[in-house]
Design a protein around this motif. Structure first.
Motif, mmCIF file in Angstrom:
data_model
loop_
_atom_site.group_PDB
_atom_site.id
_atom_site.type_symbol
_atom_site.label_atom_id
_atom_site.label_comp_id
_atom_site.label_asym_id
_atom_site.label_seq_id
_atom_site.Cartn_x
_atom_site.Cartn_y
_atom_site.Cartn_z
ATOM 1 N N VAL A 76 1.096 -0.991 0.087
ATOM 2 C CA VAL A 76 -0.113 0.302 0.394
ATOM 3 C C VAL A 76 0.650 1.218 -0.333
ATOM 4 O O VAL A 76 0.348 2.112 -0.594
ATOM 5 N N ALA A 77 1.998 1.279 0.927
ATOM 6 C CA ALA A 77 3.065 2.317 0.969
ATOM 7 C C ALA A 77 3.598 2.451 -0.735
ATOM 8 O O ALA A 77 4.045 3.775 -1.107
ATOM 9 N N VAL A 78 3.880 1.398 -1.087
ATOM 10 C CA VAL A 78 3.900 2.037 -3.006
ATOM 11 C C VAL A 78 3.092 2.747 -3.699
ATOM 12 O O VAL A 78 3.332 3.593 -4.133
ATOM 13 N N ILE A 79 2.405 1.948 -3.523
ATOM 14 C CA ILE A 79 1.188 2.267 -4.465
ATOM 15 C C ILE A 79 0.902 3.965 -4.032
ATOM 16 O O ILE A 79 0.942 4.966 -4.593
ATOM 17 N N THR A 80 0.961 4.593 -2.723
ATOM 18 C CA THR A 80 0.976 5.658 -2.653
ATOM 19 C C THR A 80 1.811 6.756 -2.832
ATOM 20 O O THR A 80 1.350 8.088 -3.393
ATOM 21 N N PHE A 81 3.176 5.348 -2.900
ATOM 22 C CA PHE A 81 4.220 7.463 -2.894
ATOM 23 C C PHE A 81 4.467 6.712 -4.553
ATOM 24 O O PHE A 81 5.298 8.054 -5.204
ATOM 25 N N VAL A 82 4.376 5.808 -5.213
ATOM 26 C CA VAL A 82 4.208 5.937 -6.166
ATOM 27 C C VAL A 82 3.521 7.319 -7.232
ATOM 28 O O VAL A 82 4.566 7.504 -8.018
ATOM 29 N N ALA A 83 2.541 7.044 -6.439
ATOM 30 C CA ALA A 83 1.366 8.438 -6.841
ATOM 31 C C ALA A 83 2.589 9.870 -6.799
ATOM 32 O O ALA A 83 2.088 10.860 -7.938
ATOM 33 N N ILE A 84 2.605 9.872 -6.146
ATOM 34 C CA ILE A 84 3.659 10.819 -5.990
ATOM 35 C C ILE A 84 4.836 11.352 -6.838
ATOM 36 O O ILE A 84 4.482 12.047 -7.284
ATOM 37 N N ALA A 85 5.899 9.928 -6.979
ATOM 38 C CA ALA A 85 6.515 10.409 -8.226
ATOM 39 C C ALA A 85 6.300 10.438 -9.374
ATOM 40 O O ALA A 85 6.694 11.232 -9.935
ATOM 41 N N HIS A 86 4.844 9.511 -9.657
ATOM 42 C CA HIS A 86 4.924 9.957 -11.044
ATOM 43 C C HIS A 86 4.037 11.454 -10.695
ATOM 44 O O HIS A 86 3.999 12.266 -11.971
ATOM 45 N N SER A 87 3.499 12.481 -9.919
ATOM 46 C CA SER A 87 3.102 13.810 -9.475
ATOM 47 C C SER A 87 4.812 14.898 -10.085
ATOM 48 O O SER A 87 4.275 15.820 -11.231
ATOM 49 N N LEU A 88 5.283 14.330 -9.611
ATOM 50 C CA LEU A 88 6.781 14.928 -10.062
ATOM 51 C C LEU A 88 7.101 14.508 -11.361
ATOM 52 O O LEU A 88 7.750 15.967 -12.159
ATOM 53 N N GLU A 89 7.417 13.328 -11.538
ATOM 54 C CA GLU A 89 7.564 13.282 -13.236
ATOM 55 C C GLU A 89 5.996 13.264 -14.387
ATOM 56 O O GLU A 89 6.902 14.693 -15.475
ATOM 57 N N GLN A 90 4.972 14.204 -13.960
ATOM 58 C CA GLN A 90 4.358 14.716 -15.274
ATOM 59 C C GLN A 90 4.613 16.145 -15.081
ATOM 60 O O GLN A 90 4.145 17.202 -16.193
ATOM 61 N N ALA A 91 5.234 16.361 -13.846
ATOM 62 C CA ALA A 91 5.493 18.150 -13.679
ATOM 63 C C ALA A 91 5.851 18.699 -14.592
ATOM 64 O O ALA A 91 6.819 19.887 -15.296
ATOM 65 N N ASN A 92 6.865 17.998 -14.846
ATOM 66 C CA ASN A 92 8.407 17.941 -15.662
ATOM 67 C C ASN A 92 8.957 19.365 -15.761
ATOM 68 O O ASN A 92 8.975 20.783 -16.357
ATOM 69 N N TRP A 93 9.325 20.061 -14.387
ATOM 70 C CA TRP A 93 9.651 21.008 -13.656
ATOM 71 C C TRP A 93 11.047 21.724 -14.446
ATOM 72 O O TRP A 93 11.726 22.534 -15.167
ATOM 73 N N VAL A 94 12.151 20.461 -15.157
ATOM 74 C CA VAL A 94 13.134 20.317 -16.073
ATOM 75 C C VAL A 94 13.268 19.730 -16.898
ATOM 76 O O VAL A 94 12.918 18.148 -16.788
ATOM 77 N N GLU A 95 13.360 20.126 -18.182
ATOM 78 C CA GLU A 95 14.171 19.232 -19.305
ATOM 79 C C GLU A 95 14.613 17.896 -19.430
ATOM 80 O O GLU A 95 15.966 18.238 -18.939
ATOM 81 N N GLY A 96 13.675 16.959 -19.492
ATOM 82 C CA GLY A 96 15.218 15.618 -19.242
ATOM 83 C C GLY A 96 15.460 15.630 -17.897
ATOM 84 O O GLY A 96 16.410 14.689 -17.538
ATOM 85 N N MET A 97 14.259 15.721 -16.876
ATOM 86 C CA MET A 97 14.410 15.501 -15.618
ATOM 87 C C MET A 97 14.989 13.945 -15.289
ATOM 88 O O MET A 97 13.807 13.569 -15.727
#
Length: 761
Positions: free
Chosen positions: A38-59
């Motif tokens: 359950v913790a993996v599912i919860t924190f993968v959602a955080i990681a996916h949100s950070l990846e979708q933000a694309n703060w820096v090109e090629g992050m």
């Protein structure tokens, strides 16, 4: 024999299956594995949100970082070593993970080359931080965000499997997720819904596991698949809550909900000056203001300004609304140099009228109604005064040179104020004849250039001036302004690469840009020619953007320009960006208070109580200065600072006492814990156990000393039963043991605080 064959053939299969099923239990129980999933599912959602933000090109991706953080945190939490011994190992592994992930963003064909580049760039960034300069390298930001993601996952696993506290596990990750989505679009996203869904299940899982541990210790039977049943129920409840939440009005459907969300997100979306200085080169398409009016002006790339309404302004003509200025060029942007700060009361002239008596200048009035929070006072031209209490920042020792004016109280939506500024009305002939007799304080402050400025910038300046045949500083300024205005206006240009001078990058590679680029280039080029100048920022009133004298200022009206100093005439505005009119004599800034060209009243007269307009009219400056501002009363968070600070201290003290009170007692059952707590309290009260005493002897002596013989004897018996008797043979129940402990605790606390010096018998 035939009847035995099926049995003989199934045995290996059954053994292999049993091994496969029991193998994960070597590490931890299936209950803990379910919590980990359950913790993996919860924190993968955080990681996916950070990846979708694309703060820096090629992050680099975040999911591997988060998964490794959870795994390392889980294994360190389940070791028997003390936290102080195991945390350095876990953090060292985390540092290795972050470096290996972040190095993929560095330059180099091989791993060794990228690691070397990573080390060099991080050392350079550290020197930038220490020197207070501006960084345009994205690698430190990539490393920082990866490290935060890993730390959040590591801390969550530790809290789940060591402290069994789901709330502490979820808070860091939730903070990161909320910060990320608030900069994305200001509204909840699918990743946020998944995070909430997982958080609900995780809270229920940890709560159930605590009860299961207690039930096992007390010998209470419970259904074998209770955890599966609870997960099914929790999933149904969580899904129902998500569906209900999804139906609630969001975004433009309900302004109240949007306002509440924006209020909660404001601490995250309001960029600090330090963050802008060190990480300005990340994706700025997040709705934040381009200019923060702080101590730095980094030159950003791929800018999206937005269209949010910020102010409503009453002005006679379109022109520039000045917020602040910068005079120290770093190669990657601008900084504010040393300044003197002073308080100026409302309706008082903020400058020394005598020292500010430049020729051919007029006073302009600006009436501002705020539509959002902003404490920097906008002025038409160089700041002079306001009808609200202000704090002014000036060049050291120069009260006539105001660089920034701020309100002394927080200003927000629906507040109003009037401000006053000085605008040049000098003609081209006057400015051509101004000469170069600059005051010493002007040349000391406004001719600074970094030693790293490429020689090509100086050569290009000389070429432009020579081709234009410009002889005077004004002609040279106009020549450089005209040259830069040939560059196409483009907000989508990239920021300067790490280590590359921004002006050199614009002149010889980009050859297109927006106002921050062009204003920087003009100011730097003028300084190479010995002409004092500075970069000013604020907003521009666009012709046609208002109705009569009322203008609406939006984020898209952000602007920067150049202020050039001319002896006897002061600061004159120039605009090297082609999307707006040029500056100089009779240029972009128009007088907002028309006056007779042959009558130039002094500042002392205009702001004095006895000034009479020679044309017979009233004094518009005096009238505007006398107007009362609208300052809405708002709740001041400063009023909560002291009680919140005291509460924080009390909470920290309570937490410290709780940790000290339970220190070393983890793993003990309830009876042994009650016995240990009693011994601890008795020791503080001077009734500690003697070396040769048995538990029963000490409990009897303790009971006589505090006149609680029966509870003391009962607790001693409960402790002996927990050590030596079988669970089903207890004669003293858990409730009786707890009641005995409470009776002893009350008496010991009374002795400790009331009869502290009484000797033990």
């Amino acid at each position: 024999m035939a009847g035995l064959n099926p049995s003989l053939e199934r045995t290996p299969v059954r053994t292999a299956g049993s091994v496969a099923i029991n193998l994960p239990r070597i590490v931890m129980s299936w209950e803990d594995w379910l919590t980990f999933a359950v913790a993996v599912i919860t924190f993968v959602a955080i990681a996916h949100s950070l990846e979708q933000a694309n703060w820096v090109e090629g992050m680099p991706p975040f999911i591997p970082t988060v998964l490794l953080g959870l795994a390392i945190g889980m294994f360190t939490a389940r070791t028997r070593l003390h936290a102080l011994a195991i945390h350095p190992v876990g953090l060292a592994l985390g540092a290795a993970v972050v470096v290996l992930v972040a190095q993929s963003y560095a330059d180099g064909p091989t791993l060794a080359d990228r690691l070397a580049d990573f080390r060099v760039r991080m050392v350079e960034w550290f020197h930038v931080v220490r020197a207070g300069d501006i960084s345009n390298d994205n690698l430190p930001f990539v490393t920082l965000v990866q490290a935060l993601a890993w730390l959040a996952a590591y801390a969550a696993a530790w809290c789940l499997f060591r402290w069994h506290n789901a709330w502490l596990a979820l808070l860091p990750g939730g903070f990161i997720l909320l910060t990320n989505i608030s900069f994305l679009d200001g509204q909840p996203s699918g990743d946020f819904v998944v995070f909430l869904f997982g958080a609900i299940i995780l809270l229920s899982r940890v709560h159930l596991q605590k009860h299961l541990a207690r039930w096992r210790a007390e010998g209470i039977d419970y259904p074998e698949f209770i955890s599966v049943s609870l997960i099914q129920l929790t999933v149904v409840v969580a899904a129902a809550l998500v569906v209900i939440a999804w139906q609630l009005p969001l975004g433009n459907q309900a302004r109240a909900v949007e306002s509440i969300f924006n209020t909660l997100a404001r601490p995250f979306t309001s960029q600090s000056d330090q963050f802008v200085r060190l990480f300005h080169n990340i994706d700025s398409r997040r709705g934040a203001n381009l200019h923060t009016f702080g101590n730095t002006l980094p030159i950003q790339g791929d800018v999206t300004l937005g269209s949010k309404r910020l102010f409503e302004v009453n002005a006679a003509e379109p022109g520039l609304l000045r917020a602040t200025s910068y005079e120290v060029y770093t190669g990657a942007g601008w900084k504010a140099g040393p300044r003197d700060s002073s308080r100026v009361d409302a309706r008082e002239l903020a400058v020394d009228a005598q020292s500010a008596a430049y020729q051919a200048r007029t006073v302009a009035i600006l009436r501002v109604r705020l539509l959002s929070s902003e404490s920097t006072i906008l002025t038409p031209g160089v700041p002079l005064a306001a009808n609200v209490d202000t704090r002014v920042d000036v060049a050291p020792g120069q009260a006539a040179d105001i660089e920034r004016m701020r309100s002394r109280r927080a200003l927000g939506a629906e507040d109003t104020y009037n401000s006053f500024g000085s605008i040049s009305r000098a003609t081209a002939e006057q400015l051509n004849a101004a000469g170069t007799a600059y005051p010493q304080w002007v040349t000391d402050r406004y001719l600074q250039l970094p030693g790293s400025l490429p020689q090509s910038v100086r050569d290009e300046t000389r070429r432009i001036i020579a081709e234009a045949g410009a002889a005077t500083p004004y002609q040279q300024a106009k020549a450089i302004e005209a040259y830069l205005r040939t560059f196409p206006y483009d907000l989508a240009v990239p920021a300067p690469p790490p280590g590359r001078d921004a002006v050199e990058f614009l002149l010889f590679e980009l050859k297109r840009g927006y106002f921050d680029y062009q204003a920087s280039a003009m100011c730097v080029m003028l300084r190479t020619a010995g002409i004092p100048c500075r970069v000013a920022v604020g907003y521009v009133l666009t012709p046609g953007s208002g109705e009569e004298t009322l203008y609406t200022v939006r984020k898209s009206d952000a602007y920067s320009w150049v202020e050039v100093f001319f002896p006897s005439y002061g600061w004159v505005e120039f605009n090297p960006t082609s999307d707006r009119p040029e500056g100089g004599a009779g240029g972009l800034s128009q007088p907002l208070v028309p006056s007779d060209p042959f009558v130039e009243p002094s500042l002392e007269d205009l702001f004095g109580p006895d000034f009479v307009d020679p044309t017979g009219g009233s004094n518009p400056v005096k009238d505007a200065l006398a107007e009362e501002p609208v300052l809405n009363d708002r709740f001041s968070w400063l009023l909560l600072a002291i009680p919140l600070g005291l509460l924080s201290l009390l909470a920290a003290g309570a937490l410290g006492l709780r940790v000290a009170w339970n220190w070393g007692l983890s793993g003990l059952d309830q009876r042994a814990r009650l016995w240990a707590h009693t011994q601890r309290l008795a020791g503080w009260a001077g009734l500690g156990a003697r070396e040769a005493e048995t538990p029963r002897e000490w409990s009897r002596r303790l009971g006589r000393a505090i006149q609680r013989e029966e509870p003391a004897e009962r607790l001693g018996q409960a402790y002996e039963e927990s050590r030596y008797a079988r669970p089903g043979q207890y004669r003293v129940g858990d409730g009786e043991a707890l009641a005995s402990y409470r009776s002893l605790r009350s008496a010991l606390l009374g002795r400790l605080f009331g009869r502290k010096n009484r000797q033990a018998p």
